[in-house]
Enzyme design. Structure first.
Site: not given
Ligand code: CTP
Ligand code: CA
Length: 235
Positions: A33-36, A106
């Site tokens: 995943g990502n930090r958005s 994102a």
């Protein structure tokens, strides 16, 4: 700073907003995943609804606390998605019914080639090698299928050393994507993501600076929508 009152200048417009970050499963219990946080996209959805637009918000893994206000807005329909494939399907389905698309999500650039049916265990033999394959570019696909007069807005969060580099990277990305507007912002460890404030530079289709906005994510959302409205009128 108080949020300006709803002006109704977007009434009758249908806006598709994607927000949050997609997740790609590795096995039943893990993902990439990502930090958005989804805060900037949700702010765009709220601002648009308060200015009279009908909003479809494709929410990729956004925390309920971030979504709470949007859930109470009559003009916002929230559609939950998780993976990039799910976001793509939902975006294509919703795009034909929208005059404006704001692609704030994102999107994971890669997904896991072979998702494990069972949990990967240490007993299976040490650190696994995870092969990735590239995801389709949803935004480019939407631009290819753009309906007449539709305004499509991309977002780009960049780690950069200077304002000059931010604009240069933004212009390259804008050309690559073929969008009408690209909102670029600088990010770093703890900057831009998961924060309440943001600073955006909005580039128009020619790569010119159409607007600069700094402040709360709601304020930057309002300025972005001002630019979208100018673009709609210009068509
Ligand atoms: N985007 C998309 N589909 C993808 C990747 C990105 O629709 N597979 C969209 C994002 O939602 C955003 C814009 O494209 O609106 C720019 O995303 P970004 O990650 O900055 O662009 P990339 O082309 O993936 O380039 P980079 O290598 O910098 O990540
Ligand atoms: Ca990317």
């Amino acid at each position: 700073v108080p949020v300006p009152p709803a002006s109704g200048d977007l009434s009758g417009l249908r806006i598709l907003v994607t927000a949050g970050g997609t997740r790609e499963p590795i096995d039943p219990v893990r993902y990439i995943g990502n930090r958005s946080s989804g805060k900037q996209g949700v702010a765009v959805a709220l601002a648009a609804a308060d200015r009279g637009a009908k909003v479809v918000l494709l929410s990729a893994n956004i925390d309920e606390s971030v979504l709470a206000e949007a859930r109470r807005r009559e003009g916002i329909r929230i559609v939950p998605v998780s993976t990039t494939a799910e976001l793509e399907r939902a975006a294509i389905a919703a795009a034909t019914g929208a005059e404006v698309i704001v692609m704030a999500a994102a999107v994971a650039d890669y997904r896991v080639a072979e998702v494990s049916e069972a949990k990967i265990r240490k007993e299976d033999g040490g650190a696994p090698t995870i092969s990735l394959v590239e995801n389709p570019d949803i935004l480019v696909g939407l631009v290819d299928e753009r309906r007449p007069g539709q305004v499509i807005v991309g977002f780009a969060a960049e780690t950069v050393e200077s304002e000059e580099e931010l604009l240069e990277r933004g212009r390259r990305k804008l050309a690559r994507k073929g969008v009408d507007l690209l909102a670029v912002n600088a990010v770093g460890w703890g900057e831009g993501f998961e924060t309440e404030e943001n600073a955006l530079v909005v580039l128009d289709g020619d790569g010119q600076v159409a607007a600069r906005a700094a402040g709360s994510k709601r304020e930057t959302a309002e300025r972005l929508l001002d630019t979208v409205l100018q673009d709609l009128h210009a068509i």
